[in-house]
Write an enzyme that holds these catalytic residues in place. Sequence first.
Site, PDB file in Angstrom:
ATOM      1  N   GLY A  97       0.841  -1.208   0.000  1.00 57.73           N
ATOM      2  CA  GLY A  97       0.000   0.000   0.000  1.00 57.73           C
ATOM      3  C   GLY A  97       0.864   1.242   0.000  1.00 57.73           C
ATOM      4  O   GLY A  97       0.545   2.241   0.645  1.00 57.73           O
ATOM      5  N   GLY A  98       1.964   1.167  -0.741  1.00 55.92           N
ATOM      6  CA  GLY A  98       2.912   2.289  -0.755  1.00 55.92           C
ATOM      7  C   GLY A  98       2.529   3.396  -1.719  1.00 55.92           C
ATOM      8  O   GLY A  98       3.166   4.446  -1.751  1.00 55.92           O
ATOM      9  N   ARG A 126      -0.175   5.310  -1.866  1.00 61.02           N
ATOM     10  CA  ARG A 126      -0.921   6.469  -1.346  1.00 61.02           C
ATOM     11  C   ARG A 126      -0.799   6.535   0.166  1.00 61.02           C
ATOM     12  O   ARG A 126      -0.356   5.593   0.811  1.00 61.02           O
ATOM     13  CB  ARG A 126      -2.409   6.329  -1.680  1.00 61.02           C
ATOM     14  CG  ARG A 126      -2.747   6.603  -3.106  1.00 61.02           C
ATOM     15  CD  ARG A 126      -4.246   6.659  -3.339  1.00 61.02           C
ATOM     16  NE  ARG A 126      -4.876   5.354  -3.241  1.00 61.02           N
ATOM     17  CZ  ARG A 126      -5.864   5.044  -2.389  1.00 61.02           C
ATOM     18  NH1 ARG A 126      -6.315   5.955  -1.546  1.00 61.02           N
ATOM     19  NH2 ARG A 126      -6.404   3.844  -2.363  1.00 61.02           N
ATOM     20  N   ASP A 163      -2.007  -7.243  -4.733  1.00 59.57           N
ATOM     21  CA  ASP A 163      -3.429  -7.155  -4.411  1.00 59.57           C
ATOM     22  C   ASP A 163      -3.684  -8.054  -3.201  1.00 59.57           C
ATOM     23  O   ASP A 163      -3.392  -9.264  -3.253  1.00 59.57           O
ATOM     24  CB  ASP A 163      -4.256  -7.621  -5.620  1.00 59.57           C
ATOM     25  CG  ASP A 163      -5.751  -7.414  -5.399  1.00 59.57           C
ATOM     26  OD1 ASP A 163      -6.196  -7.382  -4.241  1.00 59.57           O
ATOM     27  OD2 ASP A 163      -6.466  -7.295  -6.415  1.00 59.57           O
ATOM     28  N   ASN A 186       1.290  -2.511   5.278  1.00 60.66           N
ATOM     29  CA  ASN A 186       0.454  -1.332   5.484  1.00 60.66           C
ATOM     30  C   ASN A 186      -0.847  -1.354   4.687  1.00 60.66           C
ATOM     31  O   ASN A 186      -1.827  -0.730   5.088  1.00 60.66           O
ATOM     32  CB  ASN A 186       1.295  -0.095   5.104  1.00 60.66           C
ATOM     33  CG  ASN A 186       0.451   1.136   4.875  1.00 60.66           C
ATOM     34  OD1 ASN A 186       0.019   1.787   5.828  1.00 60.66           O
ATOM     35  ND2 ASN A 186       0.195   1.457   3.610  1.00 60.66           N
ATOM     36  N   SER A 209      -4.586  -0.702  13.734  1.00 57.90           N
ATOM     37  CA  SER A 209      -5.353   0.521  13.998  1.00 57.90           C
ATOM     38  C   SER A 209      -5.709   0.525  15.467  1.00 57.90           C
ATOM     39  O   SER A 209      -5.931  -0.533  16.071  1.00 57.90           O
ATOM     40  CB  SER A 209      -6.643   0.530  13.177  1.00 57.90           C
ATOM     41  OG  SER A 209      -7.513   1.528  13.672  1.00 57.90           O
ATOM     42  N   TYR A 236     -13.814  -4.351  10.497  1.00 54.32           N
ATOM     43  CA  TYR A 236     -12.513  -3.700  10.343  1.00 54.32           C
ATOM     44  C   TYR A 236     -11.708  -3.841  11.644  1.00 54.32           C
ATOM     45  O   TYR A 236     -10.519  -4.186  11.624  1.00 54.32           O
ATOM     46  CB  TYR A 236     -12.736  -2.228   9.974  1.00 54.32           C
ATOM     47  CG  TYR A 236     -11.485  -1.396   9.835  1.00 54.32           C
ATOM     48  CD1 TYR A 236     -10.640  -1.539   8.727  1.00 54.32           C
ATOM     49  CD2 TYR A 236     -11.140  -0.446  10.807  1.00 54.32           C
ATOM     50  CE1 TYR A 236      -9.503  -0.763   8.591  1.00 54.32           C
ATOM     51  CE2 TYR A 236     -10.006   0.335  10.676  1.00 54.32           C
ATOM     52  CZ  TYR A 236      -9.186   0.181   9.570  1.00 54.32           C
ATOM     53  OH  TYR A 236      -8.053   0.954   9.447  1.00 54.32           O
ATOM     54  N   ALA A 237     -12.376  -3.600  12.787  1.00 59.75           N
ATOM     55  CA  ALA A 237     -11.675  -3.700  14.073  1.00 59.75           C
ATOM     56  C   ALA A 237     -11.213  -5.134  14.337  1.00 59.75           C
ATOM     57  O   ALA A 237     -10.108  -5.351  14.845  1.00 59.75           O
ATOM     58  CB  ALA A 237     -12.580  -3.221  15.204  1.00 59.75           C
TER      59      ALA A 237
END
Length: 248
Positions: free
Chosen positions: A17-18, A20, A65, A92, A144, A157-158
Amino acid sequence: MRRMDGSEVNRVALVSGGSRGIGAAVTSGLAERGCRVGCTYRTGFAEAEKLAVRHPEQVVPVRFDLSDPETATTAVNDVVSRWGRLDSLILNAGQWAGGRLTGTSPDSWWRVIDSNLRGTVDLARAALPYLATSPAPSIVLVSSVVGLIGHAGDTAYAAAKSAMVGFGRSLAKEVARDGIRVNILAPGFVTTDMTDAVPLSSRKRIEDATILGRFGTVDEMAKAAIFLSEDATFCTGSVLTADGGWAL
Ligand SMILES: NC(=O)c1ccc[n+]([C@@H]2O[C@H](COP(=O)([O-])OP(=O)(O)OC[C@H]3O[C@@H](n4cnc5c(N)ncnc54)[C@H](OP(=O)(O)O)[C@@H]3O)[C@@H](O)[C@H]2O)c1
């Protein structure tokens, strides 16, 4: 990093994920320290290419991906075949998707888990044999703070981000014998495309609940990730919260 003969060698990193946001800032920060960086993109080839143009010879765009295990292998192979080594892995890449449990179909709930977790694990698995031959290898997982304290509307997500903590701490125990450090960064709310969707009223509520009174910046997250990856040589299995005090 020094060779046995005392000469310096520049480290090689792979940042997922580099293209953005936080990953792009990590890519730039590592390149500015002299690292060579494979910067992964999925849809953002143009953005990754811009980083490569800004840091010629040091940054190379690599396709990855999260939902395609083959790309985990090819991404690692692309970097290793170019520079002959891998010293740092920054996991990331991630996708946010919210919704309360009762308002989310089982399929879309599990898709969030799968899209965040599967590719992260695949990439770690593909990188481990190369990391094990580095003199100072490390992995950083970008989780996160929501995965640590929970957040209404974010059960999937959590759960995915929480699983990254358990995965990372367990992996730290498994790979310590190979000298590989594994640490976790838990960002709070950071201004990126991901949080662009947060409505202004919610943004204000979050800022009010954050001790430092604002969202974090990608450069602040990059400094924390690079600290764990490159400088925190006595840290493994650590979780660094970088949330401006939101979780306090
Ligand atoms: N922003 C925040 O407030 C915040 C807070 C806590 C944790 N985080 C975590 O920090 C990480 C980075 O977030 P960000 O805010 O920088 O996000 P972002 O600006 O939306 O960027 C996401 C990056 O991940 C890549 N990506 C997205 N889905 C992917 C997929 N399915 N396969 C491969 N790559 C994919 C994107 O690649 P392309 O653009 O090339 O498709 C992009 O490079 C994420 O793991 C996120 O969960 C962010």
